[in-house]
Design a protein around this motif. Structure first.
Motif, PDB file in Angstrom:
ATOM      1  N   TYR A 112      45.527  42.296  39.394  1.00 36.30           N
ATOM      2  CA  TYR A 112      44.984  42.758  40.673  1.00 36.30           C
ATOM      3  C   TYR A 112      44.296  41.631  41.431  1.00 36.30           C
ATOM      4  CZ  TYR A 112      45.364  47.195  38.115  1.00 36.30           C
ATOM      5  OH  TYR A 112      45.818  48.247  37.372  1.00 36.30           O
ATOM      6  N   LEU A 113      44.354  41.754  42.758  1.00 32.22           N
ATOM      7  CA  LEU A 113      43.546  40.889  43.629  1.00 32.22           C
ATOM      8  C   LEU A 113      42.589  41.802  44.382  1.00 32.22           C
ATOM      9  CD1 LEU A 113      43.127  38.018  44.990  1.00 32.22           C
ATOM     10  CD2 LEU A 113      44.573  38.900  46.814  1.00 32.22           C
ATOM     11  N   SER A 114      41.297  41.495  44.327  1.00 33.35           N
ATOM     12  CA  SER A 114      40.316  42.366  44.959  1.00 33.35           C
ATOM     13  C   SER A 114      39.337  41.562  45.795  1.00 33.35           C
ATOM     14  CB  SER A 114      39.528  43.147  43.907  1.00 33.35           C
ATOM     15  OG  SER A 114      40.337  43.508  42.825  1.00 33.35           O
ATOM     16  N   VAL A 115      38.710  42.260  46.725  1.00 30.96           N
ATOM     17  CA  VAL A 115      37.625  41.660  47.496  1.00 30.96           C
ATOM     18  C   VAL A 115      36.457  42.637  47.485  1.00 30.96           C
ATOM     19  CG1 VAL A 115      39.166  40.386  49.015  1.00 30.96           C
ATOM     20  CG2 VAL A 115      38.395  42.662  49.681  1.00 30.96           C
ATOM     21  N   LEU A 116      35.298  42.126  47.873  1.00 30.75           N
ATOM     22  CA  LEU A 116      34.122  42.964  47.962  1.00 30.75           C
ATOM     23  C   LEU A 116      34.123  43.644  49.324  1.00 30.75           C
ATOM     24  CD1 LEU A 116      31.942  43.407  45.875  1.00 30.75           C
ATOM     25  CD2 LEU A 116      30.560  41.709  47.035  1.00 30.75           C
ATOM     26  N   SER A 117      34.008  44.942  49.328  1.00 30.08           N
ATOM     27  CA  SER A 117      33.992  45.660  50.597  1.00 30.08           C
ATOM     28  C   SER A 117      32.901  46.709  50.564  1.00 30.08           C
ATOM     29  CB  SER A 117      35.354  46.311  50.834  1.00 30.08           C
ATOM     30  OG  SER A 117      35.272  47.201  51.926  1.00 30.08           O
ATOM     31  N   ASP A 118      31.876  46.473  51.375  1.00 27.69           N
ATOM     32  CA  ASP A 118      30.815  47.454  51.474  1.00 27.69           C
ATOM     33  C   ASP A 118      30.174  47.712  50.113  1.00 27.69           C
ATOM     34  OD1 ASP A 118      29.251  48.834  53.062  1.00 27.69           O
ATOM     35  OD2 ASP A 118      30.594  50.503  53.444  1.00 27.69           O
ATOM     36  N   GLY A 119      30.013  46.667  49.351  1.00 29.64           N
ATOM     37  CA  GLY A 119      29.348  46.819  48.067  1.00 29.64           C
ATOM     38  C   GLY A 119      30.218  47.375  46.961  1.00 29.64           C
ATOM     39  N   GLU A 120      31.493  47.548  47.259  1.00 30.95           N
ATOM     40  CA  GLU A 120      32.393  48.032  46.224  1.00 30.95           C
ATOM     41  C   GLU A 120      33.572  47.076  46.087  1.00 30.95           C
ATOM     42  OE1 GLU A 120      33.338  52.241  46.978  1.00 30.95           O
ATOM     43  OE2 GLU A 120      31.830  52.528  45.410  1.00 30.95           O
ATOM     44  N   VAL A 121      34.302  47.256  45.003  1.00 28.42           N
ATOM     45  CA  VAL A 121      35.455  46.399  44.763  1.00 28.42           C
ATOM     46  C   VAL A 121      36.692  47.064  45.365  1.00 28.42           C
ATOM     47  CG1 VAL A 121      36.905  45.320  43.024  1.00 28.42           C
ATOM     48  CG2 VAL A 121      34.447  45.537  42.633  1.00 28.42           C
ATOM     49  N   LEU A 122      37.271  46.386  46.325  1.00 27.51           N
ATOM     50  CA  LEU A 122      38.458  46.914  46.984  1.00 27.51           C
ATOM     51  C   LEU A 122      39.683  46.147  46.510  1.00 27.51           C
ATOM     52  CD1 LEU A 122      39.912  48.594  49.244  1.00 27.51           C
ATOM     53  CD2 LEU A 122      39.424  46.679  50.756  1.00 27.51           C
ATOM     54  N   THR A 123      40.623  46.864  45.962  1.00 28.42           N
ATOM     55  CA  THR A 123      41.847  46.224  45.497  1.00 28.42           C
ATOM     56  C   THR A 123      42.811  46.077  46.664  1.00 28.42           C
ATOM     57  OG1 THR A 123      41.591  47.232  43.332  1.00 28.42           O
ATOM     58  CG2 THR A 123      43.765  46.396  43.891  1.00 28.42           C
ATOM     59  N   VAL A 124      43.253  44.832  46.883  1.00 25.31           N
ATOM     60  CA  VAL A 124      44.126  44.593  48.023  1.00 25.31           C
ATOM     61  C   VAL A 124      45.557  44.280  47.603  1.00 25.31           C
ATOM     62  CG1 VAL A 124      42.287  43.826  49.536  1.00 25.31           C
ATOM     63  CG2 VAL A 124      43.480  42.165  48.132  1.00 25.31           C
ATOM     64  N   LEU A 125      45.735  43.975  46.352  1.00 28.73           N
ATOM     65  CA  LEU A 125      47.074  43.602  45.908  1.00 28.73           C
ATOM     66  C   LEU A 125      47.175  43.869  44.411  1.00 28.73           C
ATOM     67  CD1 LEU A 125      49.277  42.267  47.648  1.00 28.73           C
ATOM     68  CD2 LEU A 125      48.641  40.089  46.635  1.00 28.73           C
TER      69      LEU A 125
END
Lengths: 267, 267
Positions: A112-125
Motif C-alpha cells: 500500500y501507498l498511504s498519506v496522512l489525511s486529516d489525522g488519519e491514514v488514507l490509502t491512495v494506492l
DNA sequence: GGCAAGTGGTGCAGAAAATGCAACGCCATG
DNA sequence: CATGGCGTTGCATTTTCTGCACCACTTGCC
C-alpha cells in the motif's frame, strides 16, 4: 566552504553557465551570506567577469529563477521551490505505482501507498498479489493512525509529545497504554528504518511500513506491506529490507536524496 | 490544461528559454503525460523548433536539471530539487513547519505559510486535513494578492498608494471598488493585528492571516488559516488570537523581537 | 509488406547572442 | 577628498544560437 571556484570542464553551453551561477547561489552558506550574494560574490565564485554575471543575473531575475533582496543582493527565488514542489508532488502516485507492483511481486504480499489525511491514514494506492485472500479494496479508505504500520511511518518524524497527542485524539477509545506502546514502536522504528505493526490492526495481520520523504526531507507518504501474521512474521527483516530499497528508489525518482532512517545496509 | 503556448513576451534571453522548458516540464499534467514529456511535447509547449529544444534539453541533461526516462522522455531531475531545497528562506520553512502543525491542531482548520513572489501570493507550506491527493494542493501555486487573507498580510506594511497599485496590477480585471475594499480591509487589519478575507477568494471560504516579520521588521511571509466560512465565522476572534501567538512564536525563533501589529493581548 | 505520420537528431549559413575590456557613477571608508 | 570596491553600461569582436532542410528510426494502419 561557502564559495569555491566552480571550474566545470564542460562549462561552455548556455545552460551550464546559468547552472554555475545558480549553484553558486545555492552553495552559499546562509550563515556567511545571510543576505544573499552580491554580483561580485557570484563573479568570484564562478570565476567570471562581473559584467557578465551582472547581465546574467538580470536575465535570471526576469525569468524568476533568482530574486533580489532589498539590499540588492541575489538569492534563489521561491519560484524554484514552487517548481520543484509541483513536480515532486504530482509524481508521487505515478512513480510509486510500478515500484509498488515490483515490491508486491518480490514479497508476494499486498502493498500500500498511504498519506496522512486529516489525522488519519488514507490509502491512495494498493497492489495485491494473486496469492492474497483479501478482496477488500482499501484505496480511498482511511484507518486510524495508531492502528497501522503506515501510521507509524507517517508520524515517524514528529516529536514524541505530538505523536501521543495525535494518537489519543485519533481514536476515540485509545487507552494510555496503547498510545505509549505505539510511541515505543515508533521509537524502535526510528532506529530500524521501518515500522512493524504486529497484530495491532487485526489480531491476524502484520504490517511493515516505511516513510517516504519528499525533496525537502519531509515525510509525505508511507509504503507498507501487510498480510497474515503467520506468513509474514518469519520474513520481517527481509521484507523490511525490500521495503527500504523500494522507498529509496521512489525517493530518488521523486528528487529526494534523503536516505531512510537508520539505513540497515542489507537489501 | 496540460500544455499551453507559453508566449512570454520577453522570451529572448537564454535563461528564460531554460525556464520556459522547466516550467513546461513542471506543469505537465501527469495524468496526461505519465511518462514525462517528449522533445516534441516540450517544443509545442514552449512554441519553439524541436531542434532547438532537442539541443537545449541535452544541455540541461548534462547539467542534471532534467533526466531521461527509459522511454526517452524527459522529466525534472535531482539538480532542480537540490537547488529548490536551497531556494527561498530555508530557516523560515524549517522553523515554521512545526508551529504551523500545532496551529492546525488547535484550530482544526487548514493553515498555510505564504510569501510574496513576483507580486503574487505563493504558498510555501501547508498543514492540516492533509491533501487527499485528489484534493487541490496549493503548495507551489500562486494566487492573486488581492484575493486572500495572506495577500492582505503580506502587503500590510506598504503605503496605501502602493497597495492599490499592486492590487490593480496583480489582477487583470480588478475593479476600483474591489481595490478600495481591499485597502479598507488592510487598514482594519492594521488595527486588529490579523487580516480577514471573508468570502473573497471563494464565496464559501474564510481566511484569517497575519504577517511574519523578520528581525529587521520587514514582512517576509504570512501565515493564514482558511476553511469554510460557516465553520470559521463564529471563531474569527479566537482564531485570530491563536494566529497571532503562533506568529509571535515564529518570529521569536526567527530572532525577531518585533511585536505583531496592534497586539491584542488575548491568546 | 509498405505507406504515412510522427519522432529525435544533425549540418550548415546567417542571425543574434554573449564576451571582455574600459569607463562611468555611486557609495562607503579612511 | 582620495581610495577602493561596487553595479552597470557601450562597444567591437567572438561565440553561440537559430531555423531550415534533411536523415534515420519507430509506430500505426491499411
Amino acid at each position: 566552504m561557502a564559495l569555491e571556484q566552480n571550474e566545470t570542464p564542460a562549462a561552455r553551453s548556455g545552460a551550464s553557465r546559468v547552472m554555475a551561477i545558480l549553484d553558486a547561489l545555492a552553495a552559499a552558506d546562509p550563515a556567511v551570506f545571510p543576505d544573499g550574494l552580491s554580483v561580485a560574490d557570484v563573479a568570484r565564485a564562478v570565476g567570471r567577469e562581473k559584467s557578465v554575471v551582472s547581465r546574467q543575473l538580470r536575465s535570471l531575475l526576469e525569468t524568476g529563477m533568482v530574486a533580489r533582496r532589498d539590499s540588492g543582493r541575489y538569492e534563489l527565488s521561491w519560484r524554484l521551490f514552487a517548481l520543484a514542489v509541483r513536480a515532486g508532488d504530482q509524481r508521487l502516485t505515478k512513480l510509486a505505482a510500478p515500484l509498488l507492483l515490483r515490491l508486491t511481486e518480490t514479497v508476494r504480499e499486498r502493498t500500500y501507498l498511504s498519506v496522512l489525511s486529516d489525522g488519519e491514514v488514507l490509502t491512495v494506492l494498493s497492489e495485491g498479489s494473486r496469492r492474497s485472500i483479501e478482496a477488500v479494496n482499501w484505496v480511498g479508505r482511511t484507518i486510524p493512525v495508531h492502528r497501522s504500520s503506515s501510521g507509524m511511518a507517517l508520524l515517524m518524524d514528529y516529536e514524541d509529545e505530538h505523536i501521543l497527542d495525535m494518537v489519543r485524539r485519533g481514536g476515540s477509545g485509545v487507552s494510555d497504554r496503547e498510545a505509549r506502546d505505539f510511541l515505543a514502536q515508533v521509537q524502535e522504528a526510528r532506529r530500524r528504518g521501518y515500522t512493524v505493526a504486529n497484530r495491532i490492526f487485526d489480531p491476524e495481520l502484520l504490517g511493515i511500513g516505511a516513510p517516504v520523504r519528499d525533496f525537502t526531507g519531509r515525510v509525505s507518504a508511507a509504503v507498507n506491506i501487510s498480510g497474515p501474521a503467520f506468513r509474514i512474521e518469519p520474513h520481517i527483516h527481509a521484507f523490511g529490507g525490500h521495503l527500504l530499497s523500494m522507498v529509496r528508489a521512489l525517493q530518488a525518482s521523486l528528487g529526494s536524496d534523503v536516505r531512510p532512517y537508520a539505513e540497515t545496509g542489507d537489501l
